[in-house]
Design a protein around this motif. Structure first.
Motif, PDB file in Angstrom:
ATOM      1  N   HIS A 222      -2.152 -10.042  96.907  1.00  0.00           N
ATOM      2  CA  HIS A 222      -1.505 -11.346  96.970  1.00  0.00           C
ATOM      3  C   HIS A 222      -0.687 -11.470  98.253  1.00  0.00           C
ATOM      4  O   HIS A 222      -0.832 -12.417  99.031  1.00  0.00           O
ATOM      5  CB  HIS A 222      -0.618 -11.516  95.729  1.00  0.00           C
ATOM      6  CG  HIS A 222      -0.180 -12.922  95.498  1.00  0.00           C
ATOM      7  ND1 HIS A 222       0.899 -13.472  96.131  1.00  0.00           N
ATOM      8  CD2 HIS A 222      -0.684 -13.893  94.694  1.00  0.00           C
ATOM      9  CE1 HIS A 222       1.053 -14.727  95.736  1.00  0.00           C
ATOM     10  NE2 HIS A 222       0.097 -15.007  94.858  1.00  0.00           N
ATOM     11  N   ALA A 223       0.148 -10.459  98.453  1.00  0.00           N
ATOM     12  CA  ALA A 223       0.997 -10.473  99.653  1.00  0.00           C
ATOM     13  C   ALA A 223       0.150 -10.377 100.913  1.00  0.00           C
ATOM     14  O   ALA A 223       0.429 -11.048 101.925  1.00  0.00           O
ATOM     15  CB  ALA A 223       1.999  -9.316  99.593  1.00  0.00           C
ATOM     16  N   THR A 226      -1.488 -13.653 101.744  1.00  0.00           N
ATOM     17  CA  THR A 226      -0.446 -14.570 102.203  1.00  0.00           C
ATOM     18  C   THR A 226      -0.096 -14.294 103.660  1.00  0.00           C
ATOM     19  O   THR A 226      -0.034 -15.213 104.490  1.00  0.00           O
ATOM     20  CB  THR A 226       0.810 -14.421 101.322  1.00  0.00           C
ATOM     21  OG1 THR A 226       0.426 -14.617  99.961  1.00  0.00           O
ATOM     22  CG2 THR A 226       1.874 -15.429 101.708  1.00  0.00           C
ATOM     23  N   THR A 227       0.113 -13.029 103.958  1.00  0.00           N
ATOM     24  CA  THR A 227       0.450 -12.658 105.331  1.00  0.00           C
ATOM     25  C   THR A 227      -0.644 -13.078 106.308  1.00  0.00           C
ATOM     26  O   THR A 227      -0.377 -13.671 107.353  1.00  0.00           O
ATOM     27  CB  THR A 227       0.647 -11.130 105.431  1.00  0.00           C
ATOM     28  OG1 THR A 227       1.639 -10.729 104.485  1.00  0.00           O
ATOM     29  CG2 THR A 227       1.070 -10.717 106.829  1.00  0.00           C
ATOM     30  N   ASP A 230      -0.738 -16.765 106.755  1.00  0.00           N
ATOM     31  CA  ASP A 230       0.436 -17.276 107.465  1.00  0.00           C
ATOM     32  C   ASP A 230       0.346 -17.047 108.970  1.00  0.00           C
ATOM     33  O   ASP A 230       0.910 -17.806 109.752  1.00  0.00           O
ATOM     34  CB  ASP A 230       1.711 -16.628 106.915  1.00  0.00           C
ATOM     35  CG  ASP A 230       2.167 -17.314 105.642  1.00  0.00           C
ATOM     36  OD1 ASP A 230       1.644 -18.404 105.350  1.00  0.00           O
ATOM     37  OD2 ASP A 230       3.027 -16.758 104.940  1.00  0.00           O
ATOM     38  N   ALA A 252      -3.953 -15.742  95.649  1.00  0.00           N
ATOM     39  CA  ALA A 252      -3.012 -16.230  96.656  1.00  0.00           C
ATOM     40  C   ALA A 252      -3.633 -17.397  97.420  1.00  0.00           C
ATOM     41  O   ALA A 252      -2.981 -18.412  97.674  1.00  0.00           O
ATOM     42  CB  ALA A 252      -2.633 -15.103  97.613  1.00  0.00           C
ATOM     43  N   ALA A 253      -4.923 -17.246  97.742  1.00  0.00           N
ATOM     44  CA  ALA A 253      -5.616 -18.322  98.453  1.00  0.00           C
ATOM     45  C   ALA A 253      -5.665 -19.581  97.595  1.00  0.00           C
ATOM     46  O   ALA A 253      -5.339 -20.677  98.056  1.00  0.00           O
ATOM     47  CB  ALA A 253      -7.023 -17.871  98.837  1.00  0.00           C
ATOM     48  N   GLU A 255      -3.771 -20.432  95.166  1.00  0.00           N
ATOM     49  CA  GLU A 255      -2.424 -20.990  95.002  1.00  0.00           C
ATOM     50  C   GLU A 255      -2.042 -21.943  96.119  1.00  0.00           C
ATOM     51  O   GLU A 255      -1.403 -22.974  95.888  1.00  0.00           O
ATOM     52  CB  GLU A 255      -1.389 -19.866  94.996  1.00  0.00           C
ATOM     53  CG  GLU A 255      -1.060 -19.367  93.616  1.00  0.00           C
ATOM     54  CD  GLU A 255      -0.247 -18.087  93.704  1.00  0.00           C
ATOM     55  OE1 GLU A 255       0.663 -18.001  94.555  1.00  0.00           O
ATOM     56  OE2 GLU A 255      -0.541 -17.169  92.908  1.00  0.00           O
ATOM     57  N   ARG A 256      -2.403 -21.579  97.332  1.00  0.00           N
ATOM     58  CA  ARG A 256      -2.015 -22.453  98.439  1.00  0.00           C
ATOM     59  C   ARG A 256      -3.131 -23.398  98.845  1.00  0.00           C
ATOM     60  O   ARG A 256      -3.104 -23.969  99.941  1.00  0.00           O
ATOM     61  CB  ARG A 256      -1.517 -21.637  99.620  1.00  0.00           C
ATOM     62  CG  ARG A 256      -2.248 -20.330  99.853  1.00  0.00           C
ATOM     63  CD  ARG A 256      -1.815 -19.730 101.153  1.00  0.00           C
ATOM     64  NE  ARG A 256      -0.416 -19.384 101.160  1.00  0.00           N
ATOM     65  CZ  ARG A 256       0.317 -19.286 102.259  1.00  0.00           C
ATOM     66  NH1 ARG A 256      -0.224 -19.575 103.417  1.00  0.00           N
ATOM     67  NH2 ARG A 256       1.566 -18.934 102.197  1.00  0.00           N
TER      68      ARG A 256
END
Lengths: 331, 331
Positions: A222-223, A226-227, A230, A252-253, A255-256
């Motif tokens: 997840h992290a 995200t990193t 970002d 994570a993908a 989610e955003r």
DNA sequence: TCGGGTTGTGCATACGCATACAGTGGCTGG
DNA sequence: CCAGCCACTGTATGCGTATGCACAACCCGA
């Protein structure tokens, strides 16, 4: 508690005769055996494992050392291992490496375990060394340690991972990112190495900023995703250390609102049942995890029966399972 | 193997003194204790659990009886249970009810288990009765059996399930379907009963053809959803026995392109971590599974320490977690 | 008919630890 | 100065099972 002495009394024989009769000793007459068995059944007698273990010096209890029981991967590893051990007449004791308590070797001795299956991820060979020094048989499951040899069941990531990467390259991917497992991990290191080799063969490489590491869990993926998202200009495909990590990345993908594989493609490793869900459809590298786990069980038991035999190293093949998370790169 | 006798020799004392020194017996001088501890450390001595168990008549090994280790639900139950037991100085032995082998009670006796946590789903009270007859302490985890009393940790489905159903009704749902767990299951029966009661209070009911039963697994949910969708005019909301079953149903819907919650809404029970994934967003009934499992561990240990005490029945509350799988009914 | 082998069973013991009991010193109080 | 007590520690034993050994009964062939 019903003891063999109780059975002996009822059957009109001595306690040792009960022991021999029930273990089908050839020097006990059939008539006596039948009588003893009947008495045992009538009393609901089952030989006490504690007494037996103390007497024989060996036990049928086998420890499984894992890092993170909560991890889905271990679920699919523990279940078949347990089943196979049970069929072979052994019990499974779970052990997690809690740094707080005594060393693994001491705990094994304390618990009276006959052998241990090491499935913790780190290559740290202190524990294996201690086990060897104590003479505790052990088997590596899905890991190895360079310095200390022992029976092992591992997976060869090469064929599956190569096929996966070549498919991705064929689809047009050039910028790869990766969230590998922990650094000091034989499985993680091997997968990373294979990935780098294959990419290299195609004149590609992993940019330093696109490679992350972390424990084999959801949070890492997840992290990691995200990193990578970002950072400016994220890779078009992210390769994850295993499916659990990949699932973290995938979520994570989602989610955003980043489309998979529209914006980033995602690749896993292990092919857990969850990865095949219609909701998930994770492209990944598959192997027979069930067979791997059962194999480990058989190796431990074989080791107990023939302590002196040569170490066996079983390697299972992998294959690429193309599903929905690897598509063409965004243009 | 290092024994207490070896330690005794090195420390220049007798074997019993070692035993007493290491268990901090008040009648051993501090000087001796220190000497013994030092010798024990030097030899890497750890008291042998087998010998100790045989001598004291009790062991620190606790069995967990489950039906399906592969089930994700058990993952999240085993992990905290194991952690808590370890902290309390006990070991966990996994037991699955394989019909083939000996009765549970016999196996418990044979394995030398101090107590058992019963987490199998069926209300079949033969096993508890036998355990009681043998004097094996046990605790019910997430189940009960009407006829045989014992410590228990359960969940009260009422508040969460009521809130969920009332939300669904408020959104306009009138045709409910259900895929409950197995019939002879205390948890399954209770959830079903609560659901029927709440619906009844709102002048609604479950049509016979819309109610299915089956084991608490993915396949049950998958098949159940398929059956309901294949029948003409399917329910607008399907209530599942638990999250694992609901995930099966959800995936079945996704597979055939049936929109959730556009066409059918889906409700689960347990709130497993997976249910909270962005990819899943399952509306469900939550409770603190971690706490439930740990509570069970504490109850067993307490039972061992005070065998005569009154049975404790711990009930955890539930709450509704509204996510994305319950929407307005299709018009 | 008798020695040697075989078969079936009991006796004695050991595994590692804990614990009841016995014993040995040292100390205190009368 | 000694009875009595306490603080330690050793001796003996048991938990339930397995197994080496001794022994009894039997059989067979010479």
């Amino acid at each position: 508690m019903v003891t063999s002495r109780d059975v002996a009394r009822l059957a009109g024989v001595s306690q040792p005769t009960v022991s021999r009769a029930l273990s089908d000793h050839p020097r006990v007459s059939e008539a006596t055996k039948a009588r003893v068995r009947e008495a045992a059944k009538a009393l609901g007698y089952a030989p006490n494992a504690i007494g037996r273990a103390l007497s024989t010096g060996r036990s049928t209890r086998i420890g499984l050392v894992v890092t993170d029981l909560e991890n889905q991967f271990y679920t699919h590893l523990v279940a078949p291992l347990h089943r196979e051990l049970e069929e072979l007449g052994h019990e499974l004791v779970l052990i997690t490496e809690s740094a707080s308590s005594a060393s693994l070797a001491e705990r094994v001795a304390a618990y009276g375990l006959a052998a241990v299956v090491l499935s913790t991820t780190t290559t740290d060979s202190i524990q294996p060394a201690r086990l060897r020094d104590r003479g505790v048989p052990f088997v590596y499951l899905n890991r190895t340690a360079a310095s200390i040899d022992a029976d092992s069941v591992t997976v060869d990531p090469e064929p599956g991972l190569r096929a996966l990467l070549e498919d991705a390259i064929a689809r047009g991917h050039r910028r790869f990112g990766a969230v590998f497992g922990p650094r000091n991990t034989s499985t993680g290191e091997l997968r990373e190495q294979v990935a780098r080799t294959v990419l290299d063969e195609h004149g590609l490489q992993l940019a330093h900023r696109d490679v992350l590491h972390g424990p084999f869990d959801f949070a890492t993926g997840h992290a990691g995703m995200t990193t990578l998202l970002d950072g400016g200009d994220p890779p078009t495909l992210v390769l994850f250390g295993n499916d659990v990590v990949a699932l973290g990345g995938l979520n994570a993908a989602v989610e955003r609102g980043v489309a998979v594989p529209g914006v980033v493609s995602v690749a896993g490793f292990d092919d857990l049942p969850t990865s095949g869900w219609a909701l998930v459809r994770l492209s990944t590298v598959a192997y027979d995890l069930d067979a791997v786990a059962r194999e480990a069980a058989r190796l431990v038991v074989a080791r107990l029966e023939e302590p002196g035999s040569e170490f066996r190293h079983v390697v299972h093949p992998t294959r690429y399972v193309a599903r929905a998370t690897i598509g063409p790169p965004r243009s």
